[in-house]
Design a protein around this motif. Structure first.
Motif, PDB file in Angstrom:
ATOM      1  N   LEU A  35       0.828  -1.203   0.000  1.00  0.00           N
ATOM      2  CA  LEU A  35       0.000   0.000   0.000  1.00  0.00           C
ATOM      3  C   LEU A  35       0.864   1.255   0.000  1.00  0.00           C
ATOM      4  O   LEU A  35       0.371   2.361  -0.136  1.00  0.00           O
ATOM      5  N   THR A  36       2.178   1.072   0.177  1.00  0.00           N
ATOM      6  CA  THR A  36       3.080   2.210   0.106  1.00  0.00           C
ATOM      7  C   THR A  36       3.403   2.499  -1.354  1.00  0.00           C
ATOM      8  O   THR A  36       3.176   1.674  -2.230  1.00  0.00           O
ATOM      9  N   ALA A  37       3.929   3.701  -1.608  1.00  0.00           N
ATOM     10  CA  ALA A  37       4.320   4.036  -2.977  1.00  0.00           C
ATOM     11  C   ALA A  37       5.468   3.131  -3.399  1.00  0.00           C
ATOM     12  O   ALA A  37       6.343   2.800  -2.602  1.00  0.00           O
ATOM     13  N   GLY A  38       5.465   2.715  -4.633  1.00  0.00           N
ATOM     14  CA  GLY A  38       6.471   1.766  -5.103  1.00  0.00           C
ATOM     15  C   GLY A  38       7.832   2.401  -5.292  1.00  0.00           C
ATOM     16  O   GLY A  38       7.973   3.610  -5.412  1.00  0.00           O
ATOM     17  N   GLY A  39       8.860   1.560  -5.320  1.00  0.00           N
ATOM     18  CA  GLY A  39      10.203   2.039  -5.580  1.00  0.00           C
ATOM     19  C   GLY A  39      11.025   2.217  -4.318  1.00  0.00           C
ATOM     20  O   GLY A  39      10.524   2.144  -3.199  1.00  0.00           O
ATOM     21  N   GLY A  63       6.613  -1.804   7.625  1.00  0.00           N
ATOM     22  CA  GLY A  63       6.068  -2.151   8.926  1.00  0.00           C
ATOM     23  C   GLY A  63       5.129  -1.099   9.490  1.00  0.00           C
ATOM     24  O   GLY A  63       4.163  -1.410  10.179  1.00  0.00           O
ATOM     25  N   ASN A  64       5.398   0.173   9.187  1.00  0.00           N
ATOM     26  CA  ASN A  64       4.574   1.268   9.713  1.00  0.00           C
ATOM     27  C   ASN A  64       3.470   1.711   8.760  1.00  0.00           C
ATOM     28  O   ASN A  64       2.672   2.587   9.098  1.00  0.00           O
ATOM     29  N   GLY A  65       3.440   1.122   7.571  1.00  0.00           N
ATOM     30  CA  GLY A  65       2.391   1.466   6.618  1.00  0.00           C
ATOM     31  C   GLY A  65       2.551   2.827   5.971  1.00  0.00           C
ATOM     32  O   GLY A  65       1.568   3.424   5.517  1.00  0.00           O
ATOM     33  N   ASN A 127       9.916   9.793   7.898  1.00  0.00           N
ATOM     34  CA  ASN A 127       9.155   9.615   6.670  1.00  0.00           C
ATOM     35  C   ASN A 127       8.216  10.799   6.487  1.00  0.00           C
ATOM     36  O   ASN A 127       7.670  11.335   7.467  1.00  0.00           O
ATOM     37  N   CYS A 128       7.999  11.200   5.252  1.00  0.00           N
ATOM     38  CA  CYS A 128       7.199  12.397   5.000  1.00  0.00           C
ATOM     39  C   CYS A 128       5.721  12.211   5.324  1.00  0.00           C
ATOM     40  O   CYS A 128       4.973  13.198   5.371  1.00  0.00           O
ATOM     41  N   ASP A 129       5.294  10.977   5.574  1.00  0.00           N
ATOM     42  CA  ASP A 129       3.935  10.776   6.071  1.00  0.00           C
ATOM     43  C   ASP A 129       3.768  11.418   7.442  1.00  0.00           C
ATOM     44  O   ASP A 129       2.640  11.711   7.858  1.00  0.00           O
ATOM     45  N   GLU A 130       4.886  11.621   8.161  1.00  0.00           N
ATOM     46  CA  GLU A 130       4.830  12.176   9.501  1.00  0.00           C
ATOM     47  C   GLU A 130       5.384  13.604   9.552  1.00  0.00           C
ATOM     48  O   GLU A 130       5.823  14.077  10.585  1.00  0.00           O
ATOM     49  N   ILE A 131       5.341  14.250   8.388  1.00  0.00           N
ATOM     50  CA  ILE A 131       5.763  15.645   8.300  1.00  0.00           C
ATOM     51  C   ILE A 131       4.661  16.428   7.598  1.00  0.00           C
ATOM     52  O   ILE A 131       4.218  16.048   6.517  1.00  0.00           O
ATOM     53  N   GLU A 132       4.194  17.493   8.204  1.00  0.00           N
ATOM     54  CA  GLU A 132       3.144  18.296   7.584  1.00  0.00           C
ATOM     55  C   GLU A 132       3.730  19.564   6.983  1.00  0.00           C
ATOM     56  O   GLU A 132       4.819  20.010   7.348  1.00  0.00           O
ATOM     57  N   GLY A 133       3.002  20.137   6.015  1.00  0.00           N
ATOM     58  CA  GLY A 133       3.405  21.404   5.432  1.00  0.00           C
ATOM     59  C   GLY A 133       4.362  21.306   4.265  1.00  0.00           C
ATOM     60  O   GLY A 133       4.846  22.324   3.769  1.00  0.00           O
ATOM     61  N   ARG A 169      -9.607 -10.585   9.323  1.00  0.00           N
ATOM     62  CA  ARG A 169      -9.749  -9.147   9.160  1.00  0.00           C
ATOM     63  C   ARG A 169      -8.901  -8.685   7.987  1.00  0.00           C
ATOM     64  O   ARG A 169      -7.850  -9.267   7.709  1.00  0.00           O
ATOM     65  N   GLN A 170      -9.346  -7.637   7.317  1.00  0.00           N
ATOM     66  CA  GLN A 170      -8.627  -7.120   6.162  1.00  0.00           C
ATOM     67  C   GLN A 170      -8.221  -5.672   6.374  1.00  0.00           C
ATOM     68  O   GLN A 170      -8.951  -4.889   6.963  1.00  0.00           O
ATOM     69  N   GLY A 171      -7.038  -5.353   5.870  1.00  0.00           N
ATOM     70  CA  GLY A 171      -6.543  -3.996   5.980  1.00  0.00           C
ATOM     71  C   GLY A 171      -5.060  -3.992   6.293  1.00  0.00           C
ATOM     72  O   GLY A 171      -4.508  -4.976   6.788  1.00  0.00           O
ATOM     73  N   GLY A 172      -4.394  -2.880   5.986  1.00  0.00           N
ATOM     74  CA  GLY A 172      -2.962  -2.781   6.247  1.00  0.00           C
ATOM     75  C   GLY A 172      -2.143  -3.485   5.187  1.00  0.00           C
ATOM     76  O   GLY A 172      -2.656  -3.913   4.154  1.00  0.00           O
ATOM     77  N   GLY A 173      -0.860  -3.616   5.467  1.00  0.00           N
ATOM     78  CA  GLY A 173       0.050  -4.196   4.476  1.00  0.00           C
ATOM     79  C   GLY A 173       0.742  -5.449   4.941  1.00  0.00           C
ATOM     80  O   GLY A 173       1.793  -5.806   4.420  1.00  0.00           O
TER      81      GLY A 173
END
Length: 313
Positions: A35-39, A63-65, A127-133, A169-173
């Protein structure tokens, strides 16, 4: 972790990779689309990380999605107009350097030689998922997953797994069985390469679930000791193979087979009768899972008449 001494980054990295391998799924090789961006992971400037940094950050992102491929330091985030979120989880990025050291002169007054010492250091990145702006290109567009076409064996797959009374259950990676919660977690079916790959992975995780105390109570005791985890993986792998064969699916569907080679070898080399025990445990797991479906009733009728097993539609 650092406790009053130097941080052993190499050991931390090794422990993390081992933990991922022991989960049975390598983040760079699995039967579902992440589910993460490839590469490869990317630096703030867009350059790809290489070597162990690439593998390490790839593993942590998996691991952190995380969905963003970009990683940067807190300082870089500020310079780009961003802000690291409270509670964000930093990851180490390592680099190597060389230090020039001159030996002390000898008692005879001779000059000491020069040595070059190579050493490893690390700094923290987020990771930029945890950076805003940040600018939008640091964050991928929402990933649209399209469910794979039904398998040509879909009717048999549904008949086999449908009645099994295990919470799925379904969801996550990630795909895994949670002993504490007594449930199987699977990525969305749309994330899988094919419906057959989904079925093969589900078979493996359901096999683990059969070992719960209120089901088959699978324990290995002193005989296998610290290899009990490896033995359980072998049993689950064999059970999945039996189910795939019974449903007419290729047994090599589970792309993580390579990650189990070490498990198989460590068990078989240590105990020549282990394969016999593993086969018996796998057969028990298979029969328990199959007992909930019409498939087993067909098999039992066949066996009672000593006839060949029927082919599944």
């Amino acid at each position: 972790m650092r406790r009053g001494g130097k941080r052993d980054i190499a050991q931390e990295i090794t422990n993390l990779i081992i933990a991922k391998i022991e989960q049975g799924v390598l983040p760079w090789r699995r039967p579902w689309r992440s589910l993460t961006a490839g590469g490869r992971p990317l630096r703030a400037g867009g350059q790809a990380y290489t070597g162990i940094n690439s593998i390490l950050l790839w593993t942590i992102a998996d691991g952190n999605g995380y969905r963003s491929r970009f990683w940067m330091t807190e300082r870089q985030a500020r310079e780009l107009g961003g802000r690291v979120l409270k509670g964000a989880r930093p990851a180490p990025s390592v680099y190597f350097n060389t230090m020039r050291k001159t030996a002390e002169p000898t008692l005879a007054g001779e000059e000491g030689g020069v040595r070059f010492i190579r050493f490893m250091r690390s700094y923290l990145v987020y990771n930029c998922d945890e950076i805003e702006g940040l600018a939008s290109h640091f964050h991928p567009d929402p990933l649209e997953l399209v469910a794979p076409d039904p398998s040509e064996h879909q009717a048999a797959i549904d008949a086999f797994f449908g009645p099994i009374p295990i919470d799925m259950r379904q969801g996550g990676g990630r795909a895994y069985y949670s002993p504490g919660g007594d449930y199987v977690q699977m990525p969305p079916k749309a994330a899988f390469i094919s419906s057959d790959h989904h079925a093969a992975t589900l078979a493996h995780e359901y096999a683990h679930a059969t070992g719960a105390a209120h089901r088959l109570g699978r324990e290995f005791g002193r005989r296998f000791g610290d290899k009990a985890y490896a033995f359980e993986e072998v049993v689950a792998d064999m059970t999945s193979g039996m189910i795939c064969s019974d449903l007419g699916l290729p047994c090599e569907l589970h792309d993580s087979h390579a990650s189990y080679i070490e498990h198989w070898l460590s068990i078989l080399k240590a105990d020549k009768s282990a394969i016999i025990t593993a086969a018996a445990k796998a057969e028990q797991a298979y029969k328990w899972l199959a007992s909930w479906s019409a498939t087993t009733r067909q098999i039992e009728r066949s066996e009672s008449h000593e006839a060949p097993l029927p082919a599944h539609a």
